[in-house]
Design an enzyme around this catalytic site. Structure first.
Site, mmCIF file in Angstrom:
data_model
loop_
_atom_site.group_PDB
_atom_site.id
_atom_site.type_symbol
_atom_site.label_atom_id
_atom_site.label_comp_id
_atom_site.label_asym_id
_atom_site.label_seq_id
_atom_site.Cartn_x
_atom_site.Cartn_y
_atom_site.Cartn_z
ATOM 1 N N ARG A 233 91.684 39.459 86.946
ATOM 2 C CA ARG A 233 92.759 40.428 86.736
ATOM 3 C C ARG A 233 94.023 39.823 87.334
ATOM 4 O O ARG A 233 93.975 39.194 88.403
ATOM 5 C CB ARG A 233 92.451 41.760 87.428
ATOM 6 C CG ARG A 233 91.402 42.608 86.713
ATOM 7 C CD ARG A 233 91.888 43.106 85.342
ATOM 8 N NE ARG A 233 90.925 43.960 84.665
ATOM 9 C CZ ARG A 233 90.000 43.535 83.814
ATOM 10 N NH1 ARG A 233 89.898 42.241 83.532
ATOM 11 N NH2 ARG A 233 89.186 44.381 83.228
ATOM 12 N N GLU A 262 100.773 43.099 81.655
ATOM 13 C CA GLU A 262 100.337 42.607 80.343
ATOM 14 C C GLU A 262 100.812 43.555 79.255
ATOM 15 O O GLU A 262 100.671 44.780 79.425
ATOM 16 C CB GLU A 262 98.815 42.477 80.306
ATOM 17 C CG GLU A 262 98.325 41.408 81.272
ATOM 18 C CD GLU A 262 96.800 41.258 81.307
ATOM 19 O OE1 GLU A 262 96.107 41.909 80.486
ATOM 20 O OE2 GLU A 262 96.308 40.494 82.146
ATOM 21 N N HIS A 281 95.006 37.351 77.631
ATOM 22 C CA HIS A 281 93.817 38.093 78.083
ATOM 23 C C HIS A 281 92.728 38.061 76.997
ATOM 24 O O HIS A 281 92.318 39.095 76.470
ATOM 25 C CB HIS A 281 94.177 39.541 78.446
ATOM 26 C CG HIS A 281 93.137 40.197 79.320
ATOM 27 N ND1 HIS A 281 93.432 41.146 80.258
ATOM 28 C CD2 HIS A 281 91.780 40.037 79.401
ATOM 29 C CE1 HIS A 281 92.322 41.545 80.865
ATOM 30 N NE2 HIS A 281 91.301 40.877 80.354
#
Ligand code: DGY
Length: 321
Positions: A233, A262, A281
């Site tokens: 993360r 993000e 991601h």
């Protein structure tokens, strides 16, 4: 009467059909402010991913189970769910191997400058034999430090030790005996891992204890030649400190699949650095794995609403009631 389930992420058709056999589905566009909270008020459960579910969104609802299509569950206030008696289920295991592949692709891409040099070729700069200006560094035989050796960390360690003959160091709350036996992994303190590793790879969940686990002090401890890999993360790393360390040459580079915000701000200095590989991601993002995750999350939810779920439960305390 069938239970009502809020679906806040698009599901593969066969998974939606499976859910429809067991429940009435309420599709919600999670991008619409307030829509998800409103839908939750009339539902027994919900399935989705990548959206924060706050305690306030559950006030006045009869929700009994939430099922996230992810292994990470930092979008939820777990103690609050437990207090409310709401089961939270997640999808470990099915994504372990594809996420470890992403981690390893970041290691290889960063070390061998794959993205930077591919762009260089496409930009028409390849005019003769390449030389030291295009060389990278070896991966095989180097030392990989894995911060958090759970399921995904273990799959990364296997690739590193058996595929690339790397030495593996790790930190973890408890020893990972299987990784020690099969991959020669050695458990050390974080400072030793940082000082000794050529690649430092974060594999911890995001919690209060791991937020900004890697900051200026930790980056300072790393070798100047080291590469930081993060596919856990974004907030496990202090991004401003990382930018400063890369600008100052405190470390050599970074391979990043996750960011504090993000999608990342297109103006982020990270995106202008040739020694940074940045991905959107994609950790578990293959067709096969995302399908398996959706199916797993759907089965988790159906079982949780039937009161029969005994695997993949984040807050097992709720089951004991
Ligand atoms: C996960 O499953 O937690 C991955 O990061 C995808 O979101």
């Amino acid at each position: 009467m069938k239970p009502k389930i809020v679906v806040y992420k698009a599901l593969p058709a066969d998974v939606a059909d499976y859910l429809r056999e067991h429940a009435e589905l309420i599709d919600v566009d999670a991008g619409q402010p307030g829509a998800l909270a409103a839908a939750l008020r009339g539902a027994d459960g919900a399935i989705g991913a990548s959206v924060k579910i706050t305690p306030a969104m559950l006030d006045g609802s009869r929700v009994k189970a939430l099922s996230t299509i992810s292994v990470g569950y930092d979008q939820f206030d777990v103690p609050d769910l437990t207090k409310r008696g709401i089961v939270l289920a997640h999808t470990p295991d099915v994504l372990t191997e594809s996420t470890a592949d992403t981690v390893f692709s970041l290691i290889l891409a960063s070390a061998r400058r794959v993205v930077e040099l591919a762009d260089w070729v496409k930009a028409g700069h390849w005019k003769g034999s390449i030389g030291p200006a295009q060389f990278g560094v070896d991966v095989q035989g180097k030392t990989l430090g894995i911060v958090g050796l759970g399921r995904i960390g273990g799959a990364v360690a296997r690739r590193a030790a058996l595929g690339f003959k790397m030495k593996v160091l790790y930190t973890n709350r408890t020893p990972n005996e299987a990784a020690e036996r099969h991959y020669g992994a050695r458990r050390v303190e974080l400072d030793e891992l940082l000082a000794s590793s050529d690649f430092v790879c974060l594999q911890v969940p995001l919690t209060d204890a791991t937020r900004h686990l890697i900051g200026a002090r930790q980056l300072q401890k790393m070798k100047r030649s080291a590469i930081l890999i993060n596919a856990s993360r974004g907030a496990t790393v202090d991004e401003q400190a990382l930018i400063a360390a890369l600008e100052a040459g405190t470390i050599h580079g970074a391979g990043l699949d996750v960011f504090e915000r993000e999608p990342i701000d297109p103006a982020s200095p990270l995106l202008r650095m040739p020694n940074v590989v940045a991905l959107p991601h994609i950790g578990s993002a293959t067709h096969e794995t995302r399908h398996a995750m959706a199916r797993c999350a759907a089965e988790n939810l159906v079982a949780a609403l039937a009161g029969t779920l005994d695997v993949n439960v984040v807050n097992r305390d709720v089951l004991a009631r």
